[in-house]
Design a protein around this motif. Structure first.
Motif, mmCIF file in Angstrom:
data_model
loop_
_atom_site.group_PDB
_atom_site.id
_atom_site.type_symbol
_atom_site.label_atom_id
_atom_site.label_comp_id
_atom_site.label_asym_id
_atom_site.label_seq_id
_atom_site.Cartn_x
_atom_site.Cartn_y
_atom_site.Cartn_z
ATOM 1 N N ASN A 1 33.298 40.848 47.130
ATOM 2 C CA ASN A 1 33.634 39.436 46.549
ATOM 3 C C ASN A 1 32.229 38.742 45.817
ATOM 4 O O ASN A 1 32.354 38.227 44.863
ATOM 5 N N LEU B 1 32.673 28.031 54.011
ATOM 6 C CA LEU B 1 33.053 28.971 54.704
ATOM 7 C C LEU B 1 32.085 29.600 55.581
ATOM 8 O O LEU B 1 30.975 30.149 54.993
ATOM 9 N N ARG C 1 38.595 30.260 44.867
ATOM 10 C CA ARG C 1 39.373 31.716 44.779
ATOM 11 C C ARG C 1 38.509 32.710 45.441
ATOM 12 O O ARG C 1 38.904 33.658 46.256
ATOM 13 N N ALA C 2 36.953 32.548 45.339
ATOM 14 C CA ALA C 2 36.144 33.644 46.073
ATOM 15 C C ALA C 2 36.150 33.310 47.633
ATOM 16 O O ALA C 2 36.034 34.316 48.445
ATOM 17 N N GLU C 3 36.287 32.163 48.026
ATOM 18 C CA GLU C 3 36.432 31.831 49.401
ATOM 19 C C GLU C 3 38.020 32.462 50.272
ATOM 20 O O GLU C 3 37.900 33.133 51.057
ATOM 21 N N LEU D 1 29.262 32.869 50.120
ATOM 22 C CA LEU D 1 29.985 34.164 49.535
ATOM 23 C C LEU D 1 29.856 35.187 50.276
ATOM 24 O O LEU D 1 28.612 35.694 50.677
ATOM 25 N N LEU E 1 28.050 27.101 47.636
ATOM 26 C CA LEU E 1 28.832 27.953 48.139
ATOM 27 C C LEU E 1 28.313 28.948 48.923
ATOM 28 O O LEU E 1 26.897 29.530 49.002
ATOM 29 N N GLU F 1 37.199 28.840 40.541
ATOM 30 C CA GLU F 1 36.682 30.139 41.001
ATOM 31 C C GLU F 1 36.001 30.301 42.255
ATOM 32 O O GLU F 1 36.023 31.228 42.986
ATOM 33 N N GLY F 2 35.045 29.189 42.681
ATOM 34 C CA GLY F 2 34.550 29.056 44.058
ATOM 35 C C GLY F 2 35.738 29.219 45.024
ATOM 36 O O GLY F 2 35.294 29.911 46.184
ATOM 37 N N ASN G 1 39.573 34.974 48.792
ATOM 38 C CA ASN G 1 39.098 36.491 48.537
ATOM 39 C C ASN G 1 38.393 37.067 49.815
ATOM 40 O O ASN G 1 38.557 37.930 50.324
#
Lengths: 260, 260
Positions: A95, A75, B114-116, A90, A88, B111-112, B118
Motif C-alpha cells: 500500500n 488510521l 483509498r489508501a486507508e 500509510l 496520512l 487517493e488518501g 486498502n
C-alpha cells in the motif's frame, strides 16, 4: 547513523518534497520495511528512518510503538512498516509503495498500469510471507527453536514447490515484457527493486536451493544486477543504512533449512 | 445457475457499464473470490462469474486456467481470483477491490482515503491467509489429513493470540470512526462487506472461539448485521449465487480445530 537526506527526485509529485517522509520500522532487521526503504533510496527522496534515530531526535522504537497504540491521528497501523506523509499514516508495504510509486518516479501514473504493478507487488509479498512461514509455520509468537520439526516440513514443500513456482512466474512475466524491457513492466519500477531484494534474501536464506534455481531465472538475475548497479542503490548498499540479513528477520540462514 | 445481471450502479464510473465485469474464481468455494463477488453484488453491477458458466457459454474452469497459463493478453495472474475489465486483467483480491471501489460507489475517490481502505483490506486479507494456514500450516500442496498435528498447533496459537488481535484491531478502528459511522472508515465501503464475510466465515470455522470473542466486538457484529440487511446483499445471500462454506475452502469446520 544519519538519516537519509538525499536530493528530491525531479519527477516527484507535489506534496512529497515539502516535508520529508517518515518511515517507521523495526530498527534491527531489513524485513518488510526494506521494500519501502529501497524505493526511497533509489529515488533519492528525503526521509527519516524514525525508529533508527535517537530518542533525543524523536526517534527510537517507543516513538513507533506510540503510533501503533493509537497515539497519533489518522488510521492506526496494524503492524510496521508504516509511513507518515503529512496527515496520512500509510501501513502495509504494498500500500505504501502503491502510494509512493508515481511520486518517486517508480511507477507510471496511469491507474491500470499501477494496478498491474500492485498485483506484482502483492504476489511478491505473498512469496515473502511464505519465506517467513518457513521458520515460523506454527506461530509468530513462538521462537523458531519451538517449531523446528514443523519448519523443516514447511521448508521442504517451500523449496520443492512454492519457490520454483513463484520464481518461474516472475521470470515469465519478465519474458513477456520483452527483451528490451528494463523492468518487469517495461520501465524500471518499485517492483524491480523488490525483486532485487527478494533474490538477495533468498540467496542468504536458501543458498543451495538458489544455486539450483539460478539457471532457470537468467532474466531475474540480470534484472537484479541492473538494480544493484543503479547509482543511488549502489551508494545505499554500501552505506550503514543498509541492514544486513540476520536471524531475527524474514530471510534467515539456518543450515538445517538450507535444502536442495 | 444464472449469471448476475443486475442494474448498473448510478455512481459507477465510465468504463464499467459498457461491458460487464468478468470474474474468474474456483466455482465450488467462496474463497478469496467472495470479497470481489460481494462488492459486485452489493453495487448491483453487471458481471459474469465465468468459471461457473457452462463451457457452451465460454465458461468453466478450463476458461479460467487458459488465462492463468498465459493464454490472454495483458498481465498473467499468479492465482485466482482475477477480474477482466476491458483490456485489463486484475488479480489479487485487494487489488481488484482497490480498482473497483470508486467505480462501484464502494470507496471514496480521494487517493488518501483509498489508501486507508486498502490498508484495512490488506490487513483483513492477512487474517484470511492466517485462517487458511490453520488447516494448511505445512504445505498448500498437501491435504489437511497430511498435516493434522501441525494444524492443531497452528490453530491453538491462532485462536489464542492472532484471532483476538485482529478482531480487536478492527473493533478499535470502528470505534475511532465514531458512533455515527456506517462503516470502518465512516461511510459504507467494500471493507465493510469484507468484515461481514470474514465474521461469517469465522462463525462457520471456529464457532466456539467466536462465542468467546463476540462480546468483545459489538461494533463489528452490528456492522455485519447492517451489511447483511442491505437489499442487494440480502437478495444475493438468498440466491444460489452465494456459495456455502465447505471443507475445500478457506474457512473450514473441523471439530478438532474448533478450539475455545
Amino acid at each position: 547513523l544519519t538519516p537519509r537526506l538525499g536530493a528530491a527526485n525531479p519527477e516527484a509529485m507535489s506534496t512529497s518534497d515539502s516535508a520529508p517522509y517518515e518511515l517507521f520500522y523495526w530498527p534491527s532487521i531489513p524485513g518488510r520495511g526494506e521494500f519501502v526503504r529501497l524505493a526511497l533510496e533509489d529515488a533519492g527522496a528525503t526521509y527519516l528512518d524514525v525508529a533508527r534515530l535517537p530518542a533525543s531526535q524523536g526517534g527510537g522504537v517507543p516513538a513507533m510503538l506510540a503510533l501503533l497504540k493509537g497515539g497519533g491521528t489518522g488510521l492506526v497501523p496494524f503492524a510496521p512498516p508504516f509511513l507518515r506523509v503529512g496527515p496520512l499514516v500509510l501501513a502495509q508495504s504494498t500500500n505504501i509503495l502503491h502510494y509512493l510509486g508515481p511520486r518517486l518516479g517508480l511507477a507510471p501514473s496511469d491507474e491500470g498500469a499501477r494496478a498491474e504493478l500492485n498485483q506484482l507487488a502483492l504476489t511478491l509479498a505473498d512469496l515473502v510471507a511464505e519465506v517467513h512461514d518457513t521458520h515460523h509455520p506454527v506461530a509468530t509468537g513462538l521462537y523458531y527453536a519451538d517449531q523446528k520439526p514443523e519448519a523443516l516440513r514447511r521448508t521442504t514443500s517451500f523449496v520443492k514447490e512454492r519457490l520454483p513456482k513463484f520464481l518461474g512466474y516472475f521470470e515469465r512475466m519478465l519474458e513477456r515484457a520483452g527483451a528490451s524491457a528494463e523492468g518487469l513492466l517495461g520501465s524500471h519500477s518499485y517492483v524491480d527493486l523488490g525483486i532485487f531484494h527478494v533474490l538477495a534474501g533468498l540467496d542468504y536464506a536458501f543458498p543451495r536451493a538458489m544455486v539450483a534455481q539460478s539457471p532457470k531465472i537468467p532474466g531475474l538475475r540480470a534484472l537484479a544486477a541492473r538494480v544493484a548497479a543503479r547509482p543511488n542503490v549502489a551508494a545505499y548498499l554500501a552505506s550503514p543504512r543498509r541492514l544486513a540479513f540476520n536471524e531475527n528477520g524474514i530471510f534467515r540462514r539456518y543450515p538445517e533449512l538450507d535444502l536442495e
